[in-house]
Design a protein around this motif. Structure first.
Motif, PDB file in Angstrom:
ATOM      1  N   GLU A  60      56.068 -34.336 -27.708  1.00  0.00           N
ATOM      2  CA  GLU A  60      56.539 -33.740 -26.454  1.00  0.00           C
ATOM      3  C   GLU A  60      55.443 -33.781 -25.389  1.00  0.00           C
ATOM      4  O   GLU A  60      55.702 -34.080 -24.225  1.00  0.00           O
ATOM      5  CB  GLU A  60      57.009 -32.293 -26.670  1.00  0.00           C
ATOM      6  N   THR A  61      54.224 -33.470 -25.794  1.00  0.00           N
ATOM      7  CA  THR A  61      53.105 -33.521 -24.855  1.00  0.00           C
ATOM      8  C   THR A  61      52.877 -34.938 -24.369  1.00  0.00           C
ATOM      9  O   THR A  61      52.694 -35.177 -23.170  1.00  0.00           O
ATOM     10  CB  THR A  61      51.821 -32.977 -25.515  1.00  0.00           C
ATOM     11  N   GLU A  62      52.925 -35.893 -25.286  1.00  0.00           N
ATOM     12  CA  GLU A  62      52.733 -37.283 -24.883  1.00  0.00           C
ATOM     13  C   GLU A  62      53.845 -37.725 -23.932  1.00  0.00           C
ATOM     14  O   GLU A  62      53.583 -38.408 -22.940  1.00  0.00           O
ATOM     15  CB  GLU A  62      52.697 -38.208 -26.094  1.00  0.00           C
ATOM     16  N   ALA A  63      55.081 -37.310 -24.202  1.00  0.00           N
ATOM     17  CA  ALA A  63      56.197 -37.663 -23.319  1.00  0.00           C
ATOM     18  C   ALA A  63      55.992 -37.075 -21.928  1.00  0.00           C
ATOM     19  O   ALA A  63      56.239 -37.749 -20.919  1.00  0.00           O
ATOM     20  CB  ALA A  63      57.523 -37.188 -23.911  1.00  0.00           C
ATOM     21  N   SER A  64      55.502 -35.835 -21.870  1.00  0.00           N
ATOM     22  CA  SER A  64      55.262 -35.225 -20.553  1.00  0.00           C
ATOM     23  C   SER A  64      54.130 -35.946 -19.826  1.00  0.00           C
ATOM     24  O   SER A  64      54.166 -36.102 -18.606  1.00  0.00           O
ATOM     25  CB  SER A  64      54.979 -33.730 -20.676  1.00  0.00           C
ATOM     26  N   TRP A  65      53.115 -36.420 -20.563  1.00  0.00           N
ATOM     27  CA  TRP A  65      52.035 -37.201 -19.946  1.00  0.00           C
ATOM     28  C   TRP A  65      52.577 -38.517 -19.402  1.00  0.00           C
ATOM     29  O   TRP A  65      52.151 -38.968 -18.339  1.00  0.00           O
ATOM     30  CB  TRP A  65      50.935 -37.478 -20.943  1.00  0.00           C
ATOM     31  N   LEU A  66      53.507 -39.137 -20.123  1.00  0.00           N
ATOM     32  CA  LEU A  66      54.099 -40.396 -19.651  1.00  0.00           C
ATOM     33  C   LEU A  66      54.905 -40.178 -18.375  1.00  0.00           C
ATOM     34  O   LEU A  66      54.845 -40.985 -17.440  1.00  0.00           O
ATOM     35  CB  LEU A  66      54.966 -41.015 -20.745  1.00  0.00           C
ATOM     36  N   VAL A  67      55.660 -39.086 -18.333  1.00  0.00           N
ATOM     37  CA  VAL A  67      56.423 -38.764 -17.121  1.00  0.00           C
ATOM     38  C   VAL A  67      55.469 -38.493 -15.965  1.00  0.00           C
ATOM     39  O   VAL A  67      55.666 -38.994 -14.855  1.00  0.00           O
ATOM     40  CB  VAL A  67      57.350 -37.555 -17.365  1.00  0.00           C
ATOM     41  N   GLU A  68      54.429 -37.722 -16.231  1.00  0.00           N
ATOM     42  CA  GLU A  68      53.427 -37.432 -15.205  1.00  0.00           C
ATOM     43  C   GLU A  68      52.822 -38.724 -14.656  1.00  0.00           C
ATOM     44  O   GLU A  68      52.707 -38.906 -13.438  1.00  0.00           O
ATOM     45  CB  GLU A  68      52.329 -36.555 -15.810  1.00  0.00           C
ATOM     46  N   THR A  69      52.463 -39.643 -15.550  1.00  0.00           N
ATOM     47  CA  THR A  69      51.871 -40.912 -15.133  1.00  0.00           C
ATOM     48  C   THR A  69      52.858 -41.732 -14.306  1.00  0.00           C
ATOM     49  O   THR A  69      52.483 -42.322 -13.287  1.00  0.00           O
ATOM     50  CB  THR A  69      51.414 -41.716 -16.365  1.00  0.00           C
ATOM     51  N   ALA A  70      54.118 -41.745 -14.732  1.00  0.00           N
ATOM     52  CA  ALA A  70      55.136 -42.482 -13.984  1.00  0.00           C
ATOM     53  C   ALA A  70      55.279 -41.921 -12.570  1.00  0.00           C
ATOM     54  O   ALA A  70      55.387 -42.680 -11.598  1.00  0.00           O
ATOM     55  CB  ALA A  70      56.467 -42.438 -14.713  1.00  0.00           C
ATOM     56  N   LEU A  71      55.268 -40.608 -12.451  1.00  0.00           N
ATOM     57  CA  LEU A  71      55.377 -39.982 -11.119  1.00  0.00           C
ATOM     58  C   LEU A  71      54.164 -40.313 -10.250  1.00  0.00           C
ATOM     59  O   LEU A  71      54.301 -40.603  -9.064  1.00  0.00           O
ATOM     60  CB  LEU A  71      55.551 -38.471 -11.255  1.00  0.00           C
ATOM     61  N   TYR A  72      52.983 -40.280 -10.852  1.00  0.00           N
ATOM     62  CA  TYR A  72      51.778 -40.643 -10.103  1.00  0.00           C
ATOM     63  C   TYR A  72      51.826 -42.094  -9.651  1.00  0.00           C
ATOM     64  O   TYR A  72      51.411 -42.437  -8.546  1.00  0.00           O
ATOM     65  CB  TYR A  72      50.512 -40.393 -10.926  1.00  0.00           C
ATOM     66  N   LYS A  73      52.336 -42.974 -10.510  1.00  0.00           N
ATOM     67  CA  LYS A  73      52.442 -44.395 -10.149  1.00  0.00           C
ATOM     68  C   LYS A  73      53.437 -44.593  -9.017  1.00  0.00           C
ATOM     69  O   LYS A  73      53.205 -45.409  -8.114  1.00  0.00           O
ATOM     70  CB  LYS A  73      52.836 -45.224 -11.373  1.00  0.00           C
ATOM     71  N   ILE A  74      54.541 -43.857  -9.034  1.00  0.00           N
ATOM     72  CA  ILE A  74      55.527 -43.940  -7.942  1.00  0.00           C
ATOM     73  C   ILE A  74      54.884 -43.477  -6.642  1.00  0.00           C
ATOM     74  O   ILE A  74      55.004 -44.139  -5.605  1.00  0.00           O
ATOM     75  CB  ILE A  74      56.788 -43.121  -8.281  1.00  0.00           C
ATOM     76  N   ALA A  75      54.194 -42.336  -6.701  1.00  0.00           N
ATOM     77  CA  ALA A  75      53.534 -41.812  -5.504  1.00  0.00           C
ATOM     78  C   ALA A  75      52.469 -42.790  -5.009  1.00  0.00           C
ATOM     79  O   ALA A  75      52.328 -43.001  -3.796  1.00  0.00           O
ATOM     80  CB  ALA A  75      52.916 -40.454  -5.800  1.00  0.00           C
ATOM     81  N   HIS A  76      51.734 -43.390  -5.928  1.00  0.00           N
ATOM     82  CA  HIS A  76      50.706 -44.369  -5.577  1.00  0.00           C
ATOM     83  C   HIS A  76      51.334 -45.566  -4.866  1.00  0.00           C
ATOM     84  O   HIS A  76      50.829 -46.033  -3.837  1.00  0.00           O
ATOM     85  CB  HIS A  76      49.960 -44.803  -6.841  1.00  0.00           C
ATOM     86  N   ALA A  77      52.444 -46.053  -5.409  1.00  0.00           N
ATOM     87  CA  ALA A  77      53.132 -47.205  -4.803  1.00  0.00           C
ATOM     88  C   ALA A  77      53.686 -46.850  -3.431  1.00  0.00           C
ATOM     89  O   ALA A  77      53.592 -47.646  -2.488  1.00  0.00           O
ATOM     90  CB  ALA A  77      54.247 -47.690  -5.723  1.00  0.00           C
ATOM     91  N   GLN A  78      54.245 -45.659  -3.298  1.00  0.00           N
ATOM     92  CA  GLN A  78      54.818 -45.239  -2.013  1.00  0.00           C
ATOM     93  C   GLN A  78      53.732 -45.015  -0.969  1.00  0.00           C
ATOM     94  O   GLN A  78      54.000 -45.103   0.229  1.00  0.00           O
ATOM     95  CB  GLN A  78      55.660 -43.977  -2.191  1.00  0.00           C
ATOM     96  N   ALA A  79      52.529 -44.742  -1.416  1.00  0.00           N
ATOM     97  CA  ALA A  79      51.420 -44.530  -0.489  1.00  0.00           C
ATOM     98  C   ALA A  79      50.723 -45.833  -0.133  1.00  0.00           C
ATOM     99  O   ALA A  79      49.672 -45.820   0.494  1.00  0.00           O
ATOM    100  CB  ALA A  79      50.423 -43.546  -1.092  1.00  0.00           C
ATOM    101  N   GLY A  80      51.273 -46.948  -0.545  1.00  0.00           N
ATOM    102  CA  GLY A  80      50.709 -48.233  -0.176  1.00  0.00           C
ATOM    103  C   GLY A  80      50.058 -48.975  -1.324  1.00  0.00           C
ATOM    104  O   GLY A  80      49.646 -50.117  -1.175  1.00  0.00           O
ATOM    105  N   GLY A  81      49.897 -48.328  -2.459  1.00  0.00           N
ATOM    106  CA  GLY A  81      49.351 -48.993  -3.635  1.00  0.00           C
ATOM    107  C   GLY A  81      47.903 -49.379  -3.536  1.00  0.00           C
ATOM    108  O   GLY A  81      47.442 -50.250  -4.263  1.00  0.00           O
ATOM    109  N   LYS A  82      47.164 -48.760  -2.641  1.00  0.00           N
ATOM    110  CA  LYS A  82      45.745 -49.091  -2.505  1.00  0.00           C
ATOM    111  C   LYS A  82      44.930 -48.297  -3.519  1.00  0.00           C
ATOM    112  O   LYS A  82      45.270 -47.198  -3.887  1.00  0.00           O
ATOM    113  CB  LYS A  82      45.272 -48.803  -1.094  1.00  0.00           C
ATOM    114  N   GLY A  83      43.859 -48.867  -3.914  1.00  0.00           N
ATOM    115  CA  GLY A  83      42.999 -48.206  -4.889  1.00  0.00           C
ATOM    116  C   GLY A  83      43.491 -48.427  -6.297  1.00  0.00           C
ATOM    117  O   GLY A  83      44.453 -49.135  -6.554  1.00  0.00           O
ATOM    118  N   LYS A  84      42.820 -47.799  -7.204  1.00  0.00           N
ATOM    119  CA  LYS A  84      43.134 -47.954  -8.620  1.00  0.00           C
ATOM    120  C   LYS A  84      44.450 -47.248  -8.943  1.00  0.00           C
ATOM    121  O   LYS A  84      44.656 -46.096  -8.568  1.00  0.00           O
ATOM    122  CB  LYS A  84      42.002 -47.374  -9.465  1.00  0.00           C
ATOM    123  N   ALA A  85      45.310 -47.926  -9.680  1.00  0.00           N
ATOM    124  CA  ALA A  85      46.594 -47.334 -10.074  1.00  0.00           C
ATOM    125  C   ALA A  85      46.352 -46.239 -11.112  1.00  0.00           C
ATOM    126  O   ALA A  85      45.450 -46.345 -11.940  1.00  0.00           O
ATOM    127  CB  ALA A  85      47.511 -48.400 -10.656  1.00  0.00           C
TER     128      ALA A  85
END
Length: 119
Positions: A60-85
């Motif tokens: 469950e913890t690992e699944a929540s970390w995966l969701v968290e990472t996916a959300l961060y990646k979406i936000a990163h992409a929406q912000a222009g995708g600059k910098g380290k993913a």
């Protein structure tokens, strides 16, 4: 495992299987059975936490970390995708790895004190 994580194994056997580790020494349960049960302890068990890595956290913890990472990646992409993913968090270190890291850090601190804090 008994040598390095005996107390954690004893606690896990009691918690998950309602088994006393001492029963192995009394001949009530075989060494093989204890070995099979220990090998198949669930993630986030006391033994898993001591070993570190994926065994130290629940699915469950690992699944929540995966969701968290996916959300961060979406936000990163929406912000222009600059910098380290963004990447998923690292798994926790085990007891031996933490001890080695602590020993290394303490040795470096002692070397710094000897070099820079001479009296």
């Amino acid at each position: 495992m008994l040598e390095n994580h005996g107390e954690a194994l004893e606690a896990d056997l009691q918690r998950y299987y309602n088994m006393d580790l001492a029963d192995m020494y009394r001949g009530v349960v075989s060494v093989r059975k204890v070995s099979v049960l220990a090998t198949n302890l669930p993630r986030a068990s006391a033994v898993g936490v001591r070993l570190g890595g994926a065994a130290a956290i629940s699915e469950e913890t690992e699944a929540s970390w995966l969701v968290e990472t996916a959300l961060y990646k979406i936000a990163h992409a929406q912000a222009g995708g600059k910098g380290k993913a963004p990447e998923m968090r690292d798994y926790p270190l085990g007891v031996a790895e933490l001890a080695a890291k602590e020993t290394f850090t303490e040795s470096r601190a002692e070397a710094f004190r000897r070099k820079h804090l001479k009296k």
